[in-house]
Design a protein around this motif. Structure first.
Motif, mmCIF file in Angstrom:
data_model
loop_
_atom_site.group_PDB
_atom_site.id
_atom_site.type_symbol
_atom_site.label_atom_id
_atom_site.label_comp_id
_atom_site.label_asym_id
_atom_site.label_seq_id
_atom_site.Cartn_x
_atom_site.Cartn_y
_atom_site.Cartn_z
ATOM 1 N N GLY A 137 2.997 7.024 -19.655
ATOM 2 C CA GLY A 137 1.664 7.046 -19.066
ATOM 3 C C GLY A 137 1.345 5.677 -18.508
ATOM 4 O O GLY A 137 2.043 4.704 -18.771
ATOM 5 N N TYR A 138 0.283 5.584 -17.737
ATOM 6 C CA TYR A 138 -0.072 4.281 -17.174
ATOM 7 C C TYR A 138 -1.573 4.200 -16.945
ATOM 8 O O TYR A 138 -2.275 5.212 -16.855
ATOM 9 N N VAL A 139 -2.043 2.971 -16.887
ATOM 10 C CA VAL A 139 -3.454 2.676 -16.646
ATOM 11 C C VAL A 139 -3.604 2.165 -15.219
ATOM 12 O O VAL A 139 -2.870 1.269 -14.798
ATOM 13 N N THR A 140 -4.542 2.745 -14.486
ATOM 14 C CA THR A 140 -4.821 2.306 -13.121
ATOM 15 C C THR A 140 -6.062 1.426 -13.110
ATOM 16 O O THR A 140 -7.131 1.856 -13.523
ATOM 17 N N PRO A 141 -5.966 0.171 -12.660
ATOM 18 C CA PRO A 141 -7.136 -0.711 -12.619
ATOM 19 C C PRO A 141 -8.211 -0.166 -11.689
ATOM 20 O O PRO A 141 -7.897 0.394 -10.627
ATOM 21 N N SER A 145 -8.395 1.703 -7.676
ATOM 22 C CA SER A 145 -9.041 2.979 -7.337
ATOM 23 C C SER A 145 -10.152 2.811 -6.318
ATOM 24 O O SER A 145 -10.483 3.739 -5.571
ATOM 25 N N GLU A 146 -10.728 1.617 -6.280
ATOM 26 C CA GLU A 146 -11.826 1.366 -5.346
ATOM 27 C C GLU A 146 -11.362 1.258 -3.896
ATOM 28 O O GLU A 146 -12.173 1.348 -2.972
ATOM 29 N N LYS A 147 -10.068 1.054 -3.702
ATOM 30 C CA LYS A 147 -9.553 0.901 -2.339
ATOM 31 C C LYS A 147 -9.390 2.282 -1.696
ATOM 32 O O LYS A 147 -8.495 3.046 -2.051
ATOM 33 N N ALA A 148 -10.268 2.599 -0.764
ATOM 34 C CA ALA A 148 -10.261 3.926 -0.142
ATOM 35 C C ALA A 148 -9.049 4.117 0.747
ATOM 36 O O ALA A 148 -8.415 5.171 0.738
ATOM 37 N N GLY A 152 -1.045 2.230 6.154
ATOM 38 C CA GLY A 152 -0.501 3.568 6.300
ATOM 39 C C GLY A 152 -1.501 4.655 5.992
ATOM 40 O O GLY A 152 -1.141 5.831 5.916
ATOM 41 N N GLY A 153 -2.761 4.263 5.765
ATOM 42 C CA GLY A 153 -3.795 5.261 5.515
ATOM 43 C C GLY A 153 -3.824 5.797 4.108
ATOM 44 O O GLY A 153 -4.554 6.742 3.813
ATOM 45 N N ARG A 154 -3.038 5.223 3.214
ATOM 46 C CA ARG A 154 -3.016 5.701 1.827
ATOM 47 C C ARG A 154 -4.075 4.992 0.999
ATOM 48 O O ARG A 154 -4.393 3.829 1.234
ATOM 49 N N THR A 155 -4.612 5.686 0.010
ATOM 50 C CA THR A 155 -5.595 5.078 -0.891
ATOM 51 C C THR A 155 -4.892 4.183 -1.904
ATOM 52 O O THR A 155 -3.667 4.269 -2.097
ATOM 53 N N GLY A 156 -5.683 3.355 -2.581
ATOM 54 C CA GLY A 156 -5.132 2.516 -3.625
ATOM 55 C C GLY A 156 -4.486 3.338 -4.728
ATOM 56 O O GLY A 156 -3.402 3.000 -5.226
ATOM 57 N N ASP A 157 -5.118 4.437 -5.105
ATOM 58 C CA ASP A 157 -4.560 5.312 -6.142
ATOM 59 C C ASP A 157 -3.211 5.888 -5.718
ATOM 60 O O ASP A 157 -2.284 6.001 -6.531
ATOM 61 N N GLU A 158 -3.110 6.270 -4.455
ATOM 62 C CA GLU A 158 -1.860 6.854 -3.956
ATOM 63 C C GLU A 158 -0.732 5.834 -3.968
ATOM 64 O O GLU A 158 0.403 6.146 -4.356
ATOM 65 N N VAL A 159 -1.031 4.609 -3.560
ATOM 66 C CA VAL A 159 -0.010 3.557 -3.564
ATOM 67 C C VAL A 159 0.423 3.255 -5.001
ATOM 68 O O VAL A 159 1.617 3.154 -5.308
ATOM 69 N N PHE A 160 -0.555 3.123 -5.886
ATOM 70 C CA PHE A 160 -0.264 2.765 -7.283
ATOM 71 C C PHE A 160 0.526 3.870 -7.973
ATOM 72 O O PHE A 160 1.547 3.615 -8.629
ATOM 73 N N SER A 161 0.073 5.116 -7.840
ATOM 74 C CA SER A 161 0.762 6.225 -8.505
ATOM 75 C C SER A 161 2.160 6.416 -7.921
ATOM 76 O O SER A 161 3.102 6.774 -8.641
ATOM 77 N N GLY A 162 2.311 6.144 -6.616
ATOM 78 C CA GLY A 162 3.630 6.243 -6.003
ATOM 79 C C GLY A 162 4.602 5.248 -6.610
ATOM 80 O O GLY A 162 5.779 5.565 -6.858
#
Length: 245
Positions: A137-141, A145-148, A152-162
């Motif tokens: 598991g992992y923790v996302t800061p 998550s605040e980066k919309a 490449g048009g990806r959100t912060g969550d998408e980059v981090f989870s990737g």
């Protein structure tokens, strides 16, 4: 993050049978232990005699300093104000701390005096996708998550989870090659979660909270932990609330 209080200071049945007969339903075990420790330093009485002899005075009379509570509350306020807090080391709390990052763990274990840790091992617990853990598991800061949108048009969550998925894939691949878990864990990130059991005495916990509480410059995750620990303690020992600052 999930925090649960597993246990805290309690009185033995033998001691309960020996102390004074006033109603103790509104007095916590930790207050009785604190009074015993404090008065032992200044009384000719034996520690086992303190509450049976002086309990009615300290728990049955209103505080003489006008600050509310009982004389026992006044005495505890006095010893904290005078920095005689070694007497609070006899009061302990044990917590289950679940789903915190290894980054938080590194900060938490800088607090050593008065703290005891038992931490989930990345050496013996396997974190492959096909293992019982189902992967790490992992923790996302929150700042991620605040980066919309990002490059490449990806959100912060998408980059981090990737990135986390890529790390998981490499961990799985290393394990599939026969690399032992104790070595494959080297690729796991600071964001990877872990579980631990923490036991801490009240003096150390108050010091920890003063340094790590929200609004005092601590990183968000450990500040959140400090607040949750405080909440768990105050539930069982409301008298401590005024000393968390």
């Amino acid at each position: 993050m999930n925090i649960k209080l597993l246990g805290h200071t309690q009185l033995s049945e033998g001691f309960l049978d020996s102390i004074y007969t006033e109603d103790l339903s509104d007095i916590s075990a930790s207050q009785i232990v604190a009074l015993t420790a404090v008065r032992t330093c200044y009384s000719p009485l034996k520690p086992s005699e303190i509450v049976s002899t002086e309990g009615a005075k300290y728990f049955g009379q209103s505080a003489s300093d006008g600050e509310g509570g009982s004389e026992a509350d006044r005495l505890i306020r006095h010893i904290i104000a005078s920095k005689h807090t070694s007497t609070l080391e006899h009061i302990t709390y044990t917590f289950a701390i679940e789903g915190v990052s290894r980054s938080l763990l590194a900060q938490l274990t800088r607090h050593r005096v008065g703290f005891s840790y038992s931490v989930q091992s990345q050496r013996y617990v396997r974190f492959g996708s096909g293992d019982k853990s189902g992967g790490f598991g992992y923790v996302t800061p929150p700042s991620v998550s605040e980066k919309a949108t990002m490059c490449g048009g990806r959100t912060g969550d998408e980059v981090f989870s990737g990135m986390m998925q890529t790390i998981q894939a490499y961990y799985n691949h290393l394990r599939g090659m026969g690399v032992p878990a104790e070595d494959a864990r080297m690729v796991l990130p600071n964001a990877a979660t872990c579980n631990l059991v923490l036991t801490v005495n009240l003096r150390a916990l108050l010091d920890f909270y003063a340094k790590r509480r929200p609004g005092n410059g601590a990183q968000w995750e450990i500040a959140d932990l400090a607040e949750k620990l405080r909440e768990e303690v105050v539930k069982v020992d409301p008298w401590t609330a005024k000393f968390f600052k």
